[in-house]
Design a protein around this motif. Structure first.
Motif, mmCIF file in Angstrom:
data_model
loop_
_atom_site.group_PDB
_atom_site.id
_atom_site.type_symbol
_atom_site.label_atom_id
_atom_site.label_comp_id
_atom_site.label_asym_id
_atom_site.label_seq_id
_atom_site.Cartn_x
_atom_site.Cartn_y
_atom_site.Cartn_z
ATOM 1 N N ASN A 1 -2.409 -0.260 -3.825
ATOM 2 C CA ASN A 1 -3.526 -0.193 -2.983
ATOM 3 C C ASN A 1 -3.442 0.539 -1.850
ATOM 4 O OD1 ASN A 1 -3.460 -2.607 -4.810
ATOM 5 N ND2 ASN A 1 -4.837 -3.696 -3.345
ATOM 6 N N TYR A 2 -3.457 1.554 -2.161
ATOM 7 C CA TYR A 2 -3.487 2.829 -1.329
ATOM 8 C C TYR A 2 -4.838 3.015 -0.486
ATOM 9 C CZ TYR A 2 0.930 4.756 -3.052
ATOM 10 O OH TYR A 2 2.518 4.778 -3.388
ATOM 11 N N TYR A 3 -4.915 3.379 0.559
ATOM 12 C CA TYR A 3 -6.323 3.797 1.217
ATOM 13 C C TYR A 3 -6.386 5.158 0.969
ATOM 14 C CZ TYR A 3 -5.868 -0.784 3.739
ATOM 15 O OH TYR A 3 -5.624 -1.993 4.191
ATOM 16 N N ILE A 4 -7.328 5.697 0.358
ATOM 17 C CA ILE A 4 -7.628 7.194 0.142
ATOM 18 C C ILE A 4 -9.057 7.371 0.759
ATOM 19 C CG2 ILE A 4 -6.324 6.773 -2.056
ATOM 20 C CD1 ILE A 4 -9.194 6.966 -3.507
ATOM 21 N N ALA A 5 -9.154 8.660 0.970
ATOM 22 C CA ALA A 5 -10.383 9.405 1.542
ATOM 23 C C ALA A 5 -10.410 10.905 1.200
ATOM 24 C CB ALA A 5 -10.500 9.334 3.231
ATOM 25 N N ARG A 6 -11.588 11.351 1.008
ATOM 26 C CA ARG A 6 -11.594 13.045 0.841
ATOM 27 C C ARG A 6 -10.734 13.560 2.076
ATOM 28 N NH1 ARG A 6 -15.782 15.392 -2.181
ATOM 29 N NH2 ARG A 6 -15.388 17.170 -0.866
ATOM 30 N N THR A 7 -10.133 14.730 1.502
ATOM 31 C CA THR A 7 -9.300 15.522 2.556
ATOM 32 C C THR A 7 -10.217 16.036 3.754
ATOM 33 O OG1 THR A 7 -9.436 17.530 1.186
ATOM 34 C CG2 THR A 7 -7.570 16.184 1.063
ATOM 35 N N ASP A 8 -11.429 16.480 3.300
ATOM 36 C CA ASP A 8 -12.341 16.845 4.357
ATOM 37 C C ASP A 8 -12.675 15.868 5.651
ATOM 38 O OD1 ASP A 8 -14.039 15.370 2.642
ATOM 39 O OD2 ASP A 8 -15.567 17.098 2.746
ATOM 40 N N LEU A 9 -12.675 14.488 5.029
ATOM 41 C CA LEU A 9 -13.196 13.395 5.739
ATOM 42 C C LEU A 9 -12.044 13.272 6.668
ATOM 43 C CD1 LEU A 9 -15.141 11.095 6.635
ATOM 44 C CD2 LEU A 9 -14.195 9.834 5.171
ATOM 45 N N ILE A 10 -10.788 13.244 6.121
ATOM 46 C CA ILE A 10 -9.492 13.031 6.991
ATOM 47 C C ILE A 10 -9.663 14.023 7.937
ATOM 48 C CG2 ILE A 10 -7.095 13.219 6.962
ATOM 49 C CD1 ILE A 10 -7.167 11.907 4.303
#
Length: 334
Positions: free
Chosen positions: A215-224
């Protein structure tokens, strides 16, 4: 002398007050809309995020969050990349495969400190360790093949040493397989095994060479990179939601049930208690805080998958994990 600007400001305040909105409009004006895509359906595994929504913890952080249910056909990596959601929960294998393809997605936290996937056998079969799998029929979904390969490799075996069969718990109970994959977090599903008169045995992937989280939280690298403040606020609200769910499990399950009428609240409550005590909070969260990710563990996991030929050997934790959000967030040590 009262200036024209002062009179206009006063008139504005009076107008807001007459509508009962004084002090409220600015807060709502700053709310940022965020979509969270879950990997699975609404259940106890998403209790912390649902509580954060229902109790207003996201709103306190200036976030207007919509939670989207997942399911067996959900691909949260693709849904995040395509913009369906800004944030998603995802499992380790799909994150590694995304990195293997060079896709711009990374983890920034992990709600589950341990992946719960576990293999069950009935007591009468006398299968007490993975070493006893040799020559046996192992049941799981097709998607669990890589995990089985790693577990076998950790114990000096290969896939050819077993018979792999796509099966679930009924296959074990009906004698079609000797071992079956399931999740200790799904209490309702495991009842027939747990109540077996001759008992049962388990072998978890965590204890057999595959210590990834879940249940990792993920996001696009550009959003991070561009909106780390939003992600920090999101993580802090989830932290508060999971702490509340741990302290008020019955209320938390009521909130989950408000999102899905399909769940059986008594069984989901039992699942939530297992999730909280065994997977959300561990020795590592007591030392490092909620949603902690170990870079060393990511490296070890990537190496195990590379060893069995699932991904490129040059991948490292930096390809799947950005630690800046964890470092910036105020997180509960519990």
């Amino acid at each position: 002398m009262i200036s024209r600007r002062s009179l206009l400001a006063a008139a504005s305040i009076i107008s807001l007050a007459s509508l009962g909105l004084a002090g409220v409009a600015p807060a709502y004006a700053q709310q940022k809309q965020v979509k969270l895509q879950l990997a699975w359906l609404f259940n106890g595994a998403a209790a912390g995020e649902i509580v954060a929504l229902k109790k207003g913890f996201f709103a306190e952080k200036g976030l207007d969050v919509e939670i989207l249910p997942g399911g067996p056909n959900s691909n949260t990596v693709q849904e995040t990349l395509s913009g369906v959601a800004q944030i998603a929960t995802a499992y380790a294998p799909e994150i590694m495969y995304a990195a293997n393809q060079g896709l711009p997605i990374k983890t920034f936290g992990a709600a589950f400190q341990k992946a719960p996937l576990t293999f069950y056998s009935l007591g009468e079969s006398n299968i007490k360790s993975v070493a006893d799998w040799k020559g046996k029929r192992i049941g799981a979904s097709q998607g669990a093949t890589a995990q089985i390969k790693v577990v076998l490799d950790h114990n000096g075996m290969k896939l050819d040493d077993i018979t792999f069969i796509q099966a679930q718990i009924p296959g074990l109970l009906q004698g079609q397989v000797d071992v079956v994959a399931s999740w200790p977090t799904n209490v309702a599903q495991n009842v027939p095994i747990v109540q077996n008169p001759a008992g049962y045995n388990t072998q978890s992937i965590w204890d057999n060479g595959l210590q990834f989280q879940s249940n990792y939280y993920i996001a696009r690298t550009d959003l991070i990179g561009s909106d780390s403040d939003m992600l920090v606020k999101f993580l802090e609200a989830c932290d508060k939601g999971w702490a509340y769910a741990a302290d008020h499990p019955e209320e938390a399950i009521d909130m989950v049930a408000s999102m899905s009428s399909a769940i059986e609240k008594d069984k989901e409550l039992a699942s939530l208690k297992v999730i909280v005590s065994d997977f959300i909070y561990t020795d590592e969260t007591r030392e490092h805080g909620f949603a902690n990710i170990s870079k060393d563990r990511w490296n070890a996991t990537l190496q195990t998958y590379a060893k069995i030929g699932e991904i490129k050997p040059e991948l490292t934790a930096d390809d799947v994990f950005d630690g800046s959000i964890l470092a910036a967030a105020q997180r509960t040590k519990r």
